[in-house]
Design a protein around this motif. Structure first.
Motif, short mmCIF file in Angstrom:
data_model
loop_
_atom_site.label_atom_id
_atom_site.label_comp_id
_atom_site.label_asym_id
_atom_site.label_seq_id
_atom_site.Cartn_x
_atom_site.Cartn_y
_atom_site.Cartn_z
N TYR A 1 10.57 -43.53 -54.75
CA TYR A 1 11.14 -44.40 -53.72
C TYR A 1 12.47 -43.84 -53.23
CZ TYR A 1 12.69 -48.74 -51.47
OH TYR A 1 13.12 -49.68 -50.57
N ALA B 1 11.79 -40.80 -51.10
CA ALA B 1 11.23 -41.16 -49.81
C ALA B 1 12.33 -41.70 -48.90
CB ALA B 1 10.13 -42.20 -49.98
N MET B 2 13.22 -42.48 -49.49
CA MET B 2 14.29 -43.07 -48.71
C MET B 2 15.26 -41.99 -48.20
SD MET B 2 15.54 -46.67 -49.54
CE MET B 2 15.41 -47.70 -48.14
N GLU C 1 14.57 -38.96 -47.51
CA GLU C 1 13.93 -38.25 -46.40
C GLU C 1 14.00 -39.05 -45.11
OE1 GLU C 1 10.00 -36.85 -47.26
OE2 GLU C 1 10.65 -36.07 -49.21
N LEU C 2 13.74 -40.34 -45.23
CA LEU C 2 13.79 -41.20 -44.04
C LEU C 2 15.18 -41.17 -43.42
CD1 LEU C 2 11.95 -44.60 -44.47
CD2 LEU C 2 11.46 -42.70 -42.96
N GLU D 1 15.83 -38.03 -41.55
CA GLU D 1 15.08 -38.10 -40.29
C GLU D 1 15.86 -38.88 -39.24
OE1 GLU D 1 11.79 -36.73 -38.82
OE2 GLU D 1 11.45 -37.24 -40.92
N LEU D 2 16.29 -40.07 -39.65
CA LEU D 2 16.93 -40.97 -38.69
C LEU D 2 18.33 -40.52 -38.32
CD1 LEU D 2 15.62 -44.24 -40.20
CD2 LEU D 2 15.56 -43.74 -37.78
N THR E 1 9.79 -32.99 -44.06
CA THR E 1 9.49 -34.21 -43.32
C THR E 1 9.06 -33.90 -41.89
OG1 THR E 1 11.80 -34.38 -42.74
CG2 THR E 1 11.07 -35.65 -44.64
N TYR F 1 8.92 -39.18 -33.11
CA TYR F 1 8.56 -40.46 -33.69
C TYR F 1 8.62 -41.59 -32.66
CZ TYR F 1 8.33 -39.17 -38.58
OH TYR F 1 7.96 -38.66 -39.77
N ILE G 1 16.58 -49.70 -37.23
CA ILE G 1 15.99 -49.28 -38.49
C ILE G 1 17.09 -48.80 -39.43
CG2 ILE G 1 14.38 -47.70 -39.61
CD1 ILE G 1 12.71 -47.73 -37.09
N LEU H 1 18.09 -49.95 -43.07
CA LEU H 1 17.82 -48.94 -44.10
C LEU H 1 19.06 -48.57 -44.91
CD1 LEU H 1 15.34 -47.27 -44.96
CD2 LEU H 1 16.09 -45.49 -43.40
N ARG I 1 20.32 -50.77 -47.85
CA ARG I 1 19.27 -50.66 -48.85
C ARG I 1 19.38 -49.31 -49.59
NH1 ARG I 1 15.63 -53.96 -51.41
NH2 ARG I 1 13.95 -52.68 -52.17
#
Lengths: 153, 298
Positions: free
Chosen positions: B45, B48-49, B51-52, B55-56, B206, B212, B221, B225, B228
């Motif tokens: 988790y 994954a976070m 990487e997100l 990306e953003l 990624t 996207y 987002i 995000l 968190r």
């Protein structure tokens, strides 16, 4: 035909990874999204709700309490705040949680505490989702409790 | 030369110690398994976070849009340090190592005449810094063993609030990263402002060039995000600390038990040597006495 690869993770654990999935339906914040293979890259926030996963004619579902969903190259990654498989949901507990949340919501609305009301609403939504998933497993469809509480949301 | 009674007493005392360390070792071993499973289960988790976010963050920079406050680099005047340590000792060199690393970071930042504010999770770090008369911005205890996500939230809140109010402009997280049962490495990561993926490798995986669709939009987002993400980083560090603590204690106690057993062996050997020496002496005494008597009666 191309298939999807699905991974659902929460902060505590990896809940599910599955290959060869045909379709995923998820509660996006802007509306329910259905994802088939070759979907365009997508990044969305999720509302509390039910995720349905179709694989070879079999459908399974999962309760999530909000989170994020990412699609890229036929890989779906769901970062869920909470996630429970249908066979993990304890319906009695979820119902108890629903009643608690409902009482809390009513209290908060009466005394006009907006933040508490919002928290209670979220909790209520989550419990409803869990109940929904549990009932999907046991074969029953939407029970009366759901429509009656839906109005208060 | 020590008397037989002294040695017997020593052996008994060492055996008692061995019993104690062995008990601690067994407890740590079972807790260690659980803590290790937990930390490994939580890593996907966190990754994954990360990487997100990468990306953003890239996306929002490219779009020239206003960066989210938690991403923005400001002129640094105040620095926050979150030091995560176990609550208890008897864990070999673990506590010393992690506290030393934390102190290094604090000294380094203060060396640049920055105002450093420390938040501790875990009693060991708290006690150490308090003894040195440092004022702590916040202290959290009794949460390492529980491994509950909810325990990470107040820490994250405190840090983000201090960041938002301008009390700190940068924040580091210092914790013992669990590498294996035998290796735990003190780690320093920058918590705020949030940095993208640490290596170019992550970014490549990624698929940076993908276009996207964002729902509702990248800004919203990120808004959801980032807080968190800060929580997850702290949560992960708590789990790493728990796994490190139990692993280090298990190994330390196993060594202690082994050492005690060795000591008992050496003492037993000495004991037997002395005993045998005593017997030999007595035998020769009796023999020579008997011989003397035989000679005189002849």
């Amino acid at each position: 035909m191309a298939k999807l690869r699905v991974q659902i993770v929460t902060a505590e654990r990896e809940v599910l990874t599955e290959d060869d999935v045909d379709m995923v339906v998820a509660p996006g914040s802007e509306g329910v999204v259905g994802i088939l293979p070759r979907h365009a890259p997508l990044l969305t926030t999720l509302n509390p709700g039910v995720i349905r996963i179709k694989k070879g004619g079999v459908e399974s579902s999962m309760a999530v309490g909000g989170g994020f969903l990412q699609v890229a190259n036929d890989r779906i990654r769901i970062l869920a705040d909470t996630a429970e498989r249908e066979d993990e949901v304890d319906e009695a507990r979820a119902d108890a949680a629903r009643q608690r949340a409902q009482a809390a919501l009513q209290d908060a609305l009466k005394s006009g505490q907006h933040t508490q009301a919002e928290a209670a609403r979220t909790a209520l939504r989550r419990s409803l989702v869990r109940i929904q998933v549990a009932q999907r497993r046991s074969g029953r469809r939407s029970a009366p409790t759901q429509s009656s509480t839906a109005n208060t949301l | 030369m020590p008397s037989l009674r002294d040695i017997r007493r020593r052996i008994k005392s060492v055996k008692n110690t061995a019993q104690l360390t062995r008990a601690l070792q067994l407890v740590a071993a079972s807790r260690m398994r659980r803590a290790q499973q937990r930390v490994l289960a939580a890593r996907p988790y966190a990754e994954a976070m990360r990487e997100l976010i990468g990306e953003l963050a890239g996306q929002s920079r490219a779009a020239g849009a206003d960066l989210h406050p938690l991403l923005a680099h400001r002129t640094v005047a105040g620095v926050g340090v979150v030091l995560i340590t176990p609550d208890r000792g008897l864990a070999g060199p673990l506590n010393t190592n992690i506290i030393r690393r934390g102190t290094e970071v604090i000294m380094r930042e203060e060396g640049q005449s920055l105002n450093v504010q420390v938040v501790t999770a875990g009693r060991k770090g708290q006690d150490f810094l308090a003894r040195r008369g440092r004022k702590l911005l916040g202290t959290f205890t009794g949460i390492i063993d529980r491994g509950a996500y909810d325990d990470a939230i107040p820490i994250a809140r405190l840090v983000m609030d201090s960041y938002a109010s301008g009390a700190i402009d940068r924040c580091f997280l210092v914790y013992p990263r669990f590498v294996s049962t035998l290796v735990q490495r003190p780690e320093v990561v920058q918590l705020l402002p949030v940095e993208g993926p640490a290596t170019a490798d992550d970014a490549a995986n990624t698929g940076k060039d993908l276009e996207y669709i964002y729902e509702p939009n990248p800004g919203a987002i990120l808004e959801a995000l980032l807080p968190r993400y800060v929580e997850v980083q702290i949560y992960q560090a708590l789990l790493e600390t728990a796994a490190s603590e139990q692993s280090a204690r298990m190994v330390a106690m196993r060594n202690a038990t082994d050492n005690a057993k060795e000591l008992v062996q050496t003492y037993t050997l000495t004991y037997n040597k002395i005993r045998q020496a005593g017997i030999t002496r007595e035998v020769t005494e009796i023999a020579s006495a008997a011989e003397a008597m035989a000679a005189s009666s002849r």
